[in-house]
Design a protein around this motif. Structure first.
Motif, PDB file in Angstrom:
ATOM      1  N   GLU A   9      46.189  30.951  39.916  1.00  0.00           N
ATOM      2  CA  GLU A   9      44.844  30.626  40.380  1.00  0.00           C
ATOM      3  C   GLU A   9      44.822  29.167  40.808  1.00  0.00           C
ATOM      4  O   GLU A   9      44.990  28.261  39.988  1.00  0.00           O
ATOM      5  CB  GLU A   9      43.819  30.881  39.278  1.00  0.00           C
ATOM      6  CG  GLU A   9      42.389  30.663  39.738  1.00  0.00           C
ATOM      7  CD  GLU A   9      41.375  31.001  38.661  1.00  0.00           C
ATOM      8  OE1 GLU A   9      40.191  31.165  39.006  1.00  0.00           O
ATOM      9  OE2 GLU A   9      41.770  31.078  37.489  1.00  0.00           O
ATOM     10  N   MET A  45      46.782  36.053  34.975  1.00  0.00           N
ATOM     11  CA  MET A  45      46.487  35.013  35.958  1.00  0.00           C
ATOM     12  C   MET A  45      46.552  33.641  35.282  1.00  0.00           C
ATOM     13  O   MET A  45      45.984  33.445  34.215  1.00  0.00           O
ATOM     14  CB  MET A  45      45.109  35.244  36.562  1.00  0.00           C
ATOM     15  CG  MET A  45      44.717  34.252  37.631  1.00  0.00           C
ATOM     16  SD  MET A  45      43.204  34.740  38.498  1.00  0.00           S
ATOM     17  CE  MET A  45      42.043  34.765  37.127  1.00  0.00           C
ATOM     18  N   ARG A  77      43.164  32.413  48.993  1.00  0.00           N
ATOM     19  CA  ARG A  77      43.227  32.154  47.549  1.00  0.00           C
ATOM     20  C   ARG A  77      43.440  33.453  46.775  1.00  0.00           C
ATOM     21  O   ARG A  77      44.241  33.506  45.828  1.00  0.00           O
ATOM     22  CB  ARG A  77      41.950  31.452  47.080  1.00  0.00           C
ATOM     23  CG  ARG A  77      41.782  30.044  47.588  1.00  0.00           C
ATOM     24  CD  ARG A  77      40.687  29.296  46.842  1.00  0.00           C
ATOM     25  NE  ARG A  77      39.375  29.873  47.078  1.00  0.00           N
ATOM     26  CZ  ARG A  77      38.574  29.520  48.086  1.00  0.00           C
ATOM     27  NH1 ARG A  77      38.959  28.591  48.933  1.00  0.00           N
ATOM     28  NH2 ARG A  77      37.388  30.085  48.226  1.00  0.00           N
ATOM     29  N   THR A 108      46.734  34.722  44.395  1.00  0.00           N
ATOM     30  CA  THR A 108      46.581  35.254  43.034  1.00  0.00           C
ATOM     31  C   THR A 108      47.176  36.648  42.919  1.00  0.00           C
ATOM     32  O   THR A 108      47.892  36.961  41.956  1.00  0.00           O
ATOM     33  CB  THR A 108      45.099  35.277  42.638  1.00  0.00           C
ATOM     34  OG1 THR A 108      44.582  33.942  42.691  1.00  0.00           O
ATOM     35  CG2 THR A 108      44.923  35.818  41.232  1.00  0.00           C
ATOM     36  N   ASP A 109      46.892  37.495  43.897  1.00  0.00           N
ATOM     37  CA  ASP A 109      47.398  38.874  43.856  1.00  0.00           C
ATOM     38  C   ASP A 109      48.917  38.920  43.903  1.00  0.00           C
ATOM     39  O   ASP A 109      49.551  39.703  43.192  1.00  0.00           O
ATOM     40  CB  ASP A 109      46.823  39.683  45.016  1.00  0.00           C
ATOM     41  CG  ASP A 109      45.333  39.944  44.871  1.00  0.00           C
ATOM     42  OD1 ASP A 109      44.815  39.774  43.748  1.00  0.00           O
ATOM     43  OD2 ASP A 109      44.688  40.297  45.878  1.00  0.00           O
TER      44      ASP A 109
END
Length: 495
Positions: free
Chosen positions: A252, A1, A242, A246-247
């Motif tokens: 981020e 991330m 959000r 990220t996934d």
């Protein structure tokens, strides 16, 4: 991330579009009040497109937060070097993320109002733009004029006061520009208000006149306040959005923006000190915004009202769920074709059939996740501006009013505070208590909701409307919202 900032841009995955321009070469030319999701999906994206084309290096944006709630945006902007991710969501669920860099600085006025004033007073600032919501213009609901009695306004007008409102900050900067021989910047409203440029002119000159009549005369004579029509559905960012960013992409972002593919801006070409080459990236620059504005307000915004109350009563909680229901989709089409369109001015360059179909497609986009509750909020401000003008025009020309009357009855039924499944409704409205008290009496007194003349004016005195409204309300109480819509569609003879 990977956390988003200037140093991590090169580490983002290939699926994320990143900047091709050098941000250190960009100078601020626009100061914007109200940096929220819509501004970042709309005006800031247009500037980003211009920067990508190699233009507009002198038109970077400085965002300004004025309210206490803007502190979080200030923190995110500082953490991310004013970068953010704009995610365009397609109907098939695909996301197209883009890092936007057109906002190059952000100032939080409560921490340093002098820095904001001097940024505005700087000759390099040539446009001040606004997305401060309709309530931010401080219009009295009683008089329709600038509310000089507002305590925040009175505090800013006190001798020696440190400015705290957008009016105080902007006017102090204009006073310094006038004293220094610098022309006034253009004040460009991008809020969803009919005649937003006229509203901005009236408000800022009214505040300036309370402070210094000579300043007000100078601003009125030398300033510019272009009208505009803006359009892009942009729901509020959620924690789920959000997390999904990220996934999907391993990035981020403290405050990304999720929006639809559609993007439109119609802008009156009226500026004091020049403007970016907006036409190069698809902005429609026109002499008169009014026809486009009426089209949007009466077809898009009023259609949102047409679907939200009836849809919520039925049990739908997302906009696309309502519109994907065949009965509600046909109801919207009937409203647009038979009631809204006859009230419009000719709209140069726009095919209204295509526009109508595009609206249905946009409302049906499940990937947006737009909520019915968002559309139901602040109805006492929205209905009088978006739907009642259609109704009054149709009454004046003996046109059909069946859909509009049903929508208003749907609002009244919604204000009873419970849906057809027995679930409580959280009515979000500045007149909540008054409207709900009226709505809870209407099973015994069917026209009591219309008695609030501050909202409905003299519509309670229009027999044809009252008859249609009463019939719709009775049907909503006995049959429910969807069955009422189905019956209306079946009976093409309805008034």
């Amino acid at each position: 991330m990977t956390g988003l900032n200037s140093q991590t841009l090169s580490y983002l995955g290939a699926a994320i579009s990143t900047l091709t321009y050098e941000r250190t070469e960009i100078r601020t030319g626009i100061v914007h009040f109200g940096v929220g999701g819509f501004h970042r999906a709309h005006q800031a994206r247009y500037l980003d497109l211009l920067l990508e084309s190699g233009a507009a290096r002198e038109w970077g944006i400085c965002g300004v937060g004025v309210l206490a709630k803007d502190r979080r945006m200030s923190e995110v902007m500082a953490e991310q070097d004013c970068l953010y991710t704009l995610c365009v969501t397609e109907p098939d669920g695909a996301w197209t993320p883009r890092v936007v860099g057109s906002i190059i600085e952000y100032l939080f006025a409560p921490d340093d109002p002098e820095a904001v004033v001097e940024k505005l007073a700087d000759p390099a600032t040539r446009i001040v733009s606004l997305t401060i919501t309709e309530g931010g213009y401080n219009i009295s609901a009683t008089t329709g004029a600038f509310d000089a009695a507002n305590p925040a306004v009175r505090a800013d007008l006190a001798p020696g006061a440190v400015p705290a409102t957008v009016f105080g900050l902007v006017t102090e900067a204009l006073s310094r520009r006038m004293a220094r021989g610098t022309a006034p910047f253009t004040i460009m409203s991008c809020d969803n208000i009919q005649g937003n440029g006229h509203v901005a002119r009236n408000c800022f000159t009214a505040f300036a006149r309370l402070r210094d009549p000579a300043l007000a005369d100078w601003l009125d004579r030398e300033g510019a306040f272009p009208n505009s029509m803006v359009d892009r559905i942009t729901p509020a960012t959620t924690a789920a959005m959000r997390a999904e960013l990220t996934d999907r992409f391993g990035i981020e972002d403290g405050w990304p923006v999720v929006t639809e593919p559609f993007l439109q801006w119609v802008l009156e070409d009226k500026f004091t000190l020049g403007r970016p080459d907006f036409g190069r990236v698809g902005v429609q620059l026109v002499e008169d915004v009014a026809p486009y504005e009426l089209m949007k307000l009466r077809m898009l915004n009023a259609s949102h009202q047409a679907l939200c109350y009836l849809g919520h009563l039925t049990g739908y909680r997302l906009v696309h769920e309502v519109v994907q229901d065949e009965a509600f989709r046909r109801f919207l089409l009937r409203y647009m074709d038979e009631e809204a369109r006859p009230t419009l001015l000719p709209v140069p360059g726009i095919d209204l059939d295509t526009y109508r179909d595009t609206l249905i497609e946009r409302f049906s986009n499940a990937a947006i996740g737009d909520t019915v509750a968002r559309l139901c909020a602040e109805s006492s401000d929205r209905i009088p501006k978006w739907l009642l003008p259609v109704l009054r025009s149709q009454l004046a020309t003996d046109g059909t009013i069946a859909c509009a009357a049903t929508v208003i009855a749907g609002w009244a039924r919604y204000c009873e505070g419970v849906d057809e499944g027995g679930a409580p409704i959280d009515v979000v409205d500045p007149l909540r208590d008054r409207l709900m008290a009226l709505a809870r009496r209407q099973r015994d007194d069917p026209t009591v909701f219309l008695s609030d003349r501050s909202v409905f004016g003299n519509l309670i005195d229009e027999p044809r409307f009252v008859a249609a409204y009463r019939a719709a309300l009775a049907s909503l109480h006995t049959r429910g919202a969807r069955a009422t819509v189905v019956e209306l569609l079946r009976d093409q003879r309805t008034p």
